[in-house]
Design an enzyme around this catalytic site. Structure first.
Site, PDB file in Angstrom:
ATOM      1  N   TYR A 213       0.803  -1.220   0.000  1.00 29.31           N
ATOM      2  CA  TYR A 213       0.000   0.000   0.000  1.00 29.31           C
ATOM      3  C   TYR A 213       0.839   1.276   0.000  1.00 29.31           C
ATOM      4  O   TYR A 213       0.361   2.341   0.360  1.00 29.31           O
ATOM      5  CB  TYR A 213      -0.961  -0.002   1.203  1.00 29.31           C
ATOM      6  CG  TYR A 213      -2.096  -1.019   1.082  1.00 29.31           C
ATOM      7  CD1 TYR A 213      -2.129  -1.945   0.047  1.00 29.31           C
ATOM      8  CD2 TYR A 213      -3.119  -1.054   2.016  1.00 29.31           C
ATOM      9  CE1 TYR A 213      -3.149  -2.874  -0.054  1.00 29.31           C
ATOM     10  CE2 TYR A 213      -4.149  -1.983   1.918  1.00 29.31           C
ATOM     11  CZ  TYR A 213      -4.158  -2.895   0.877  1.00 29.31           C
ATOM     12  OH  TYR A 213      -5.170  -3.809   0.780  1.00 29.31           O
TER      13      TYR A 213
ATOM     14  N   LYS B  15       4.036 -14.744   3.421  1.00 34.00           N
ATOM     15  CA  LYS B  15       4.070 -15.516   2.184  1.00 34.00           C
ATOM     16  C   LYS B  15       5.538 -15.622   1.754  1.00 34.00           C
ATOM     17  O   LYS B  15       5.899 -15.339   0.605  1.00 34.00           O
ATOM     18  CB  LYS B  15       3.209 -14.822   1.117  1.00 34.00           C
ATOM     19  CG  LYS B  15       2.981 -15.630  -0.141  1.00 34.00           C
ATOM     20  CD  LYS B  15       1.948 -16.712   0.016  1.00 34.00           C
ATOM     21  CE  LYS B  15       1.921 -17.614  -1.209  1.00 34.00           C
ATOM     22  NZ  LYS B  15       0.936 -18.706  -1.107  1.00 34.00           N
TER      23      LYS B  15
ATOM     24  N   ASP C 198      -2.284 -18.070   2.890  1.00 36.88           N
ATOM     25  CA  ASP C 198      -3.445 -18.773   2.327  1.00 36.88           C
ATOM     26  C   ASP C 198      -3.946 -19.844   3.286  1.00 36.88           C
ATOM     27  O   ASP C 198      -5.147 -20.001   3.491  1.00 36.88           O
ATOM     28  CB  ASP C 198      -3.150 -19.342   0.928  1.00 36.88           C
ATOM     29  CG  ASP C 198      -1.718 -19.791   0.741  1.00 36.88           C
ATOM     30  OD1 ASP C 198      -0.918 -19.688   1.693  1.00 36.88           O
ATOM     31  OD2 ASP C 198      -1.380 -20.260  -0.361  1.00 36.88           O
TER      32      ASP C 198
ATOM     33  N   ASP D  65      -5.252  -6.405   5.863  1.00 33.63           N
ATOM     34  CA  ASP D  65      -6.493  -5.802   5.390  1.00 33.63           C
ATOM     35  C   ASP D  65      -7.512  -6.904   5.122  1.00 33.63           C
ATOM     36  O   ASP D  65      -8.663  -6.861   5.578  1.00 33.63           O
ATOM     37  CB  ASP D  65      -6.182  -5.009   4.102  1.00 33.63           C
ATOM     38  CG  ASP D  65      -7.346  -4.140   3.658  1.00 33.63           C
ATOM     39  OD1 ASP D  65      -8.372  -4.109   4.358  1.00 33.63           O
ATOM     40  OD2 ASP D  65      -7.214  -3.486   2.597  1.00 33.63           O
TER      41      ASP D  65
HETATM   42 MG    MG Z   1     -10.072  -2.924   4.520  1.00 32.07          MG
END
Ligand code: MG
Ligand code: NAI
Length: 337
Positions: free
Chosen positions: A123, A175, A209, A233
């Site tokens: 982000y 990950k 995952d 998120d």
């Molecule tokens: Mg969100």
């Protein structure tokens, strides 16, 4: 106590849930000296910008804010006000507790906290398209940026949070098998910090995952989850869905010099102005704000009153299967105080 704090009612259902929250805080007997400021669409209407300097100055001064959801105006020239606030005040830790309250749901024993890195990773804003030949968007590219310092401070925050809140385990979600540099740095740093807490706070690691699947199969195995921006998120929304949805999910954005408390949900334009929004997420955000300034006893009372109103008194807003209005729910919580 009277502590100065910034209040941003926000857009959509923001003013409704903020009024409800102030009503309950009043009944709780905690006195904030509110400096009311504007953000989002209501600020565009008043000041021509979604994030006025007066709002930033106020938060800079108080270091403490309770914020309603802000609508990000659609169109060029406006970036997300929420992202801008997180970056402006370096609110690096996004803390999202998820706890079963409503009985009869699929899960009754969820009590976990997602701690999400809030300023780095996917982000950071390097996300663009490239023209090849006649196609203006033949190629799209995003870049994730992680720093060792950034990894350190979020993981340390998670372990310290666990210690302060009598939590027993921190799960590092990553990950690193594929994203060897970025997620690899996060995992490597996390393992070093976990060692420092050995014997005090347990830790394990999960690939994201698998973690997403395990959350649905057996959420009770999780206690504190610490992870990078994008994964946090997604996993925090997933986790809120385990316990009744966004109406019950509070969040805190914490930095060294400022902290902003808010619901996880947005301005809910589909139900704004109808008086039916669930103010619980905002009330629980206010409880987190009380914890943050060391007012732990009123925070506990507030949470208990809210749970009693929902579970024992069966006063519920529409999203929880009831028919109570926002103000009725606030009154029910206040009665329990
Ligand atoms: Mg969100
Ligand atoms: P949203 O969270 O506002 O709404 C999603 C769904 O959940 C809607 O059906 C809504 O009615 C319901 N909902 C949300 N909060 C509720 C509550 N307290 N009680 C009952 N039902 C509730 O997400 P959406 O529609 O994607 O976003 C709307 C606007 O909010 C957008 O402009 C977005 O940018 C902004 N937003 C702001 C956030 C913030 O200020 N932190 C966070 C997320 C979105």
């Amino acid at each position: 106590m009277t502590r100065e704090a910034t209040l941003i009612a926000g857009d959509g259902i923001g003013p409704e849930i903020t009024t409800a929250t102030l009503h309950v805080l009043d009944a709780l007997g905690v006195a904030f000296d509110w400096d009311e400021q504007y953000g989002g669409m209501s600020a565009v209407d008043r000041a021509g910008t979604p994030l006025p300097d007066a709002t930033l100055d106020s938060i800079r001064r108080t270091g403490l804010a309770l914020k309603g959801p802000l609508t990000t105006p659609v169109g060029d020239g406006y970036r997300s006000v929420n992202v801008a606030l997180r970056q402006e005040f370096e609110l690096y830790a996004n803390v999202r507790p998820v706890k079963s309250i409503v009985p009869g749901g699929r899960y009754t024993n969820v009590d976990l906290v997602v701690i999400r890195e809030n300023t780095e990773g996917m982000y950071v804003g390097f996300d663009r398209t490239f023209k090849v030949g006649n196609d203006p968007k033949a190629l799209a590219q995003a870049m994730s940026v992680m720093t060792r310092d950034g990894c350190r401070r979020i993981v340390r925050y998670a372990f310290e949070y666990a210690r302060r809140n009598d939590r027993r385990k921190v799960t590092v979600v990553h990950k690193a098998n594929i994203l060897k540099a970025t997620s690899g740095l996060f995992l490597e740093t996390a393992k070093l910090i976990a060692k420092e807490y050995e014997g005090q706070i347990a830790s394990d690691e999960k690939i994201v995952d698998n973690a997403a699947m395990q959350l649905v199969i057996n959420p009770a195995q999780f206690d504190v989850i610490v992870t990078t921006n994008l994964f946090g998120d997604i996993l925090s929304d997933e986790a809120s869905g385990l316990v009744g949805g966004l109406g019950l999910a509070p969040g805190a954005n914490i930095g060294e010099h400022a902290a902003i408390f808010e619901a996880v949900h947005g301005s809910a334009p589909d139900i704004a102005g109808q008086g039916i929004a669930n103010p619980s997420a905002q009330l629980l955000a206010a409880a987190m704000m009380l914890d943050h300034i060391g007012e732990v006893a009123p925070a506990v009372r507030l949470r208990r009153a809210l749970e009693t109103a929902i579970v024992k008194d069966n006063v519920r807003t529409k999203d929880l299967g009831g028919s109570a209005a926002t103000t009725e729910f606030a009154r029910a919580v206040a009665r329990r105080l």
